[in-house]
Design an enzyme around this catalytic site. Structure first.
Site, PDB file in Angstrom:
ATOM      1  N   TYR A   1       1.556   5.102  -2.526  1.00  9.48           N
ATOM      2  CA  TYR A   1       1.817   6.503  -2.163  1.00  9.48           C
ATOM      3  C   TYR A   1       3.201   6.935  -2.610  1.00  9.48           C
ATOM      4  CZ  TYR A   1      -2.684   7.235  -0.442  1.00  9.48           C
ATOM      5  OH  TYR A   1      -4.035   7.388  -0.427  1.00  9.48           O
TER       6      TYR A   1
ATOM      7  N   HIS B   1      -9.542  -0.147 -11.384  1.00 12.35           N
ATOM      8  CA  HIS B   1      -9.256   0.903 -10.393  1.00 12.35           C
ATOM      9  C   HIS B   1      -7.815   1.388 -10.494  1.00 12.35           C
ATOM     10  CE1 HIS B   1      -8.697   2.977  -6.599  1.00 12.35           C
ATOM     11  NE2 HIS B   1      -7.747   2.123  -6.291  1.00 12.35           N
ATOM     12  N   PHE B   2      -6.839   0.461 -10.452  1.00 13.76           N
ATOM     13  CA  PHE B   2      -5.472   0.991 -10.395  1.00 13.76           C
ATOM     14  C   PHE B   2      -4.935   1.403 -11.763  1.00 13.76           C
ATOM     15  CE2 PHE B   2      -4.578  -3.665  -9.992  1.00 13.76           C
ATOM     16  CZ  PHE B   2      -3.879  -3.846 -11.164  1.00 13.76           C
ATOM     17  N   HIS B   3      -5.663   1.087 -12.838  1.00 13.31           N
ATOM     18  CA  HIS B   3      -5.271   1.734 -14.096  1.00 13.31           C
ATOM     19  C   HIS B   3      -5.738   3.188 -14.141  1.00 13.31           C
ATOM     20  CE1 HIS B   3      -4.089  -2.266 -15.420  1.00 13.31           C
ATOM     21  NE2 HIS B   3      -3.364  -1.650 -16.338  1.00 13.31           N
TER      22      HIS B   3
ATOM     23  N   HIS C   1       0.810  -1.217   0.000  1.00 19.32           N
ATOM     24  CA  HIS C   1       0.000   0.000   0.000  1.00 19.32           C
ATOM     25  C   HIS C   1       0.847   1.273   0.000  1.00 19.32           C
ATOM     26  CE1 HIS C   1      -3.408   2.572   0.074  1.00 19.32           C
ATOM     27  NE2 HIS C   1      -2.790   3.254   1.010  1.00 19.32           N
TER      28      HIS C   1
ATOM     29  N   ARG D   1      -9.995 -11.071 -12.197  1.00 16.87           N
ATOM     30  CA  ARG D   1      -8.743 -10.497 -12.691  1.00 16.87           C
ATOM     31  C   ARG D   1      -7.746 -11.635 -12.853  1.00 16.87           C
ATOM     32  NH1 ARG D   1      -5.455  -7.614  -7.713  1.00 16.87           N
ATOM     33  NH2 ARG D   1      -3.966  -7.298  -9.398  1.00 16.87           N
ATOM     34  N   ARG D   2      -6.606 -11.357 -13.475  1.00 13.02           N
ATOM     35  CA  ARG D   2      -5.509 -12.308 -13.590  1.00 13.02           C
ATOM     36  C   ARG D   2      -5.968 -13.634 -14.172  1.00 13.02           C
ATOM     37  NH1 ARG D   2      -2.133 -11.397  -7.998  1.00 13.02           N
ATOM     38  NH2 ARG D   2      -0.876  -9.757  -8.902  1.00 13.02           N
TER      39      ARG D   2
END
Ligand code: HEM
Ligand SMILES: [Cu+2]
Length: 549
Positions: A227, A374-376, A223, A439-440
């Site tokens: 950041y 989301h993380f794209h 996580h 996913r994956r």
């Protein structure tokens, strides 16, 4: 404030550029893998020569999530501290190069074992999937190299402080130091699982591994990793963008405070990636989720500061009405436009993040391709578009060239292409995920089950988006190659804005690292000690390694 050195020294520029080149090579290779993934998942394409989907996916995640980001960030930060705190000493620069070569050799080693099919364990390398020891060794070199660069950064900061007693450090240097402190504290977790657990286990020295402990150590790192990606984008937003638009930093001490809050609240929260993990009690998940939501504070501080800067600038140019200032912003300048589009994408991205971190809603989206969607948005759009926008002035600044009008126009097109491609790809990932698509996973109709058939239109839209995005990657590579090697020679500014009001005393008080690191460690101990002891005391026998590919 304190713009002592206006131009980054040539020798420092070479160091920063070396890191940035590796980052863009990783983008080229990783982007190609991404394109192949979307094509495979559309069901219309198969990988040639028996190449496994997981080889490609591990290459993509590792090169883009770990290599592109870390190299770009460290290169950018070396340039930033040289620009704001003066030319690096020969010793600091030497260690910067040592870090660079260790990281590069480590990356090459890791990628070699991935591409030869000996490490298809994905970029999270979850046990009990077991890779060739060379994969873990390469990762170790990558991390240790980054630590050396981190200590070089601290040494440069310490010298500045010594030479300027009683003065607050330059804002951009302060931010780079905060990010490297965050990185050092969080990579201890990943180093621990790799060196103590995974490496001995893959070498056959021990037979079994405690899966829960290794995942927990991974997310203790995983996580804050996000950041570590985001803070350099915030450096660009807080410090460079105001200068580019011709405005001022809304508040120097607000920016510093936001960074310190990110340091506090990004580490003791890894359990929000393990909400469905059976070996952790709900109470400790709850504690870490509460700490997770604390990042709302510095995030909203950042959003407020950005829009205050934009509005103040627009009004100083005579804008009126609620949104009149929007028209005064330099939309035709790619150095502004790319990061601004990144900021816009952060709004839905942040909303999705709240869903992921909420225990009940996470049940719906966990391990579906929603998460990938989301993380794209976060890393592959907000962060990456900001890095592209920064590269449009950083690379020519370092290479002694200038961006032509034609390249600027191409960069605007690149941003639009990325936004369109990502809306298609990430949008369809979100929808397919809500319908349960995992996913994956390569393409499968799961025996023509009606639920899996529902996903196919979205998977085709995903491939359309992926193809558009890949064009975006080609465009940015053309621009960066031009700026590094072919653009006309000349001077490009490294934009560093001034604060609206001097806040020397408040800023000086923020250079209190003993206190910040003390609070960071205390929060980590509160969040992790009891559940961690629990995991060790109630440890199951552990798992043998599996190679399922
Ligand atoms: C051409 C642009 C891109 C395309 C077409 C693309 C496509 C994809 C797809 C389809 C997946 C999910 C595959 C699956 O779960 O089966 C994926 C995963 C991923 N992507 Fe991308 N992506 C692109 C750019 C990026 C960028 C720029 C980053 C990071 C900065 C990134 C980071 C990741 C990561 C970390 C994963 C997770 C891998 C895993 O689950 O093991 N991608 N990408
Ligand atoms: Cu997280």
């Amino acid at each position: 404030m304190m713009n002592e050195t206006v131009k980054v020294d040539r020798r420092d520029a070479k160091l920063a550029l070396a890191y940035i080149y590796v980052a863009f090579i990783a983008l080229a290779l990783g982007g190609l893998a991404g394109l192949l993934q979307t094509l495979v998942r559309s069901g219309k394409f198969q990988l040639p020569a028996g190449i496994s989907y997981y080889t490609i996916l591990t290459t993509h995640g590792t090169l883009l999530g770990l290599v592109l980001t870390t190299f770009f960030i460290i290169g950018f930060q070396f340039a930033a501290i040289s620009r704001t705190s003066g030319t690096l000493s020969d010793r600091v620069r030497f260690w910067g190069w040592v870090g660079f070569w260790m990281m590069t050799v480590g990356t090459t080693t890791t990628v070699f074992f991935i591409l030869t099919g000996q490490a298809s364990v994905l970029y999270t390398f979850y046990a009990p999937l077991q890779a060739h020891p060379g994969f873990y060794l390469g990762l170790t070199l990558l991390v240790v190299g980054s630590w050396i660069s981190g200590f070089a950064t601290f040494a440069h900061y310490a010298r500045w402080k010594k030479e300027h007693p009683g003065k607050a450090s330059p804002l951009l240097t302060f931010m780079a130091v905060t990010n490297m402190v965050l990185w050092l504290v969080c990579t201890l977790g990943v180093a621990a699982t790799v060196l103590i657990q995974l490496l001995p286990w893959s070498l056959g020295i021990v037979d079994r591994v405690n899966v829960l402990v290794s995942r927990t150590l991974f997310w203790y790192f995983g996580h804050p990793l996000v950041y570590f990606w985001l803070l350099p984008a915030y450096m660009v937003w807080y410090v460079a963008i105001p200068k580019i638009i011709g405005g001022k930093i809304f508040s120097d001490s607000l920016a510093r405070l936001a960074f310190i809050l990110f340091l506090f609240f990004s580490i003791p929260v890894g359990f929000h990636h393990q909400l469905l993990e059976p070996g952790i009690t709900p109470f400790w998940k709850y504690v870490q989720v509460v700490l997770t939501f604390m990042v709302v504070i510095p995030s909203l501080m950042t959003a407020f500061a950005m829009f205050a800067t934009f509005e103040a600038y627009g009004r100083s140019k005579g804008a009126t009405g609620l949104f009149g200032w929007l028209r005064k912003l330099p939309w035709g300048d790619a150095r502004f436009f790319a990061p601004f589009v990144g900021m816009l994408f952060f709004i839905p991205a942040g909303a999705g993040g709240i869903i992921n971190a909420s225990h009940q809603m996470d049940q719906v989206v966990h391990n579906t391709i929603w998460v990938t969607g989301h993380f794209h948005l976060t890393v592959a759009t907000t962060v990456v578009l900001t890095f592209f926008g920064a590269a449009y002035w950083l690379v020519p600044h370092l290479s002694g060239r200038v961006m032509t009008k034609a390249m600027n126009r191409l960069a605007i097109i690149q941003t639009v292409v990325w936004a369109v491609g990502m809306s298609f790809m990430s949008g369809s990932m979100h929808f397919a995920g809500l319908l349960g698509a995992p996913r994956r996973s390569a393409f499968s109709t799961y025996g023509n089950s009606p639920q899996a058939l529902e996903w196919i239109p979205y998977q085709i839209a995903q491939a359309v988006g992926g193809t558009i995005l890949f064009i975006g990657i080609i465009l940015v590579l053309v621009i960066i190659t031009n700026l590094a090697f072919f653009a006309p020679k000349g001077e490009t500014e490294f934009p560093v804005a001034e604060a609206a009001e001097p806040q020397e005393r408040a800023a000086l008080a923020m250079d209190n690292w003993k206190l910040w690191i003390g609070i960071t460690v205390a929060l980590i101990l509160v969040a992790y000690t009891v559940p961690f002891i629990d995991m060790i005391q109630n440890a199951p026998p552990g798992s043998k390694g599996y190679k399922l590919w």
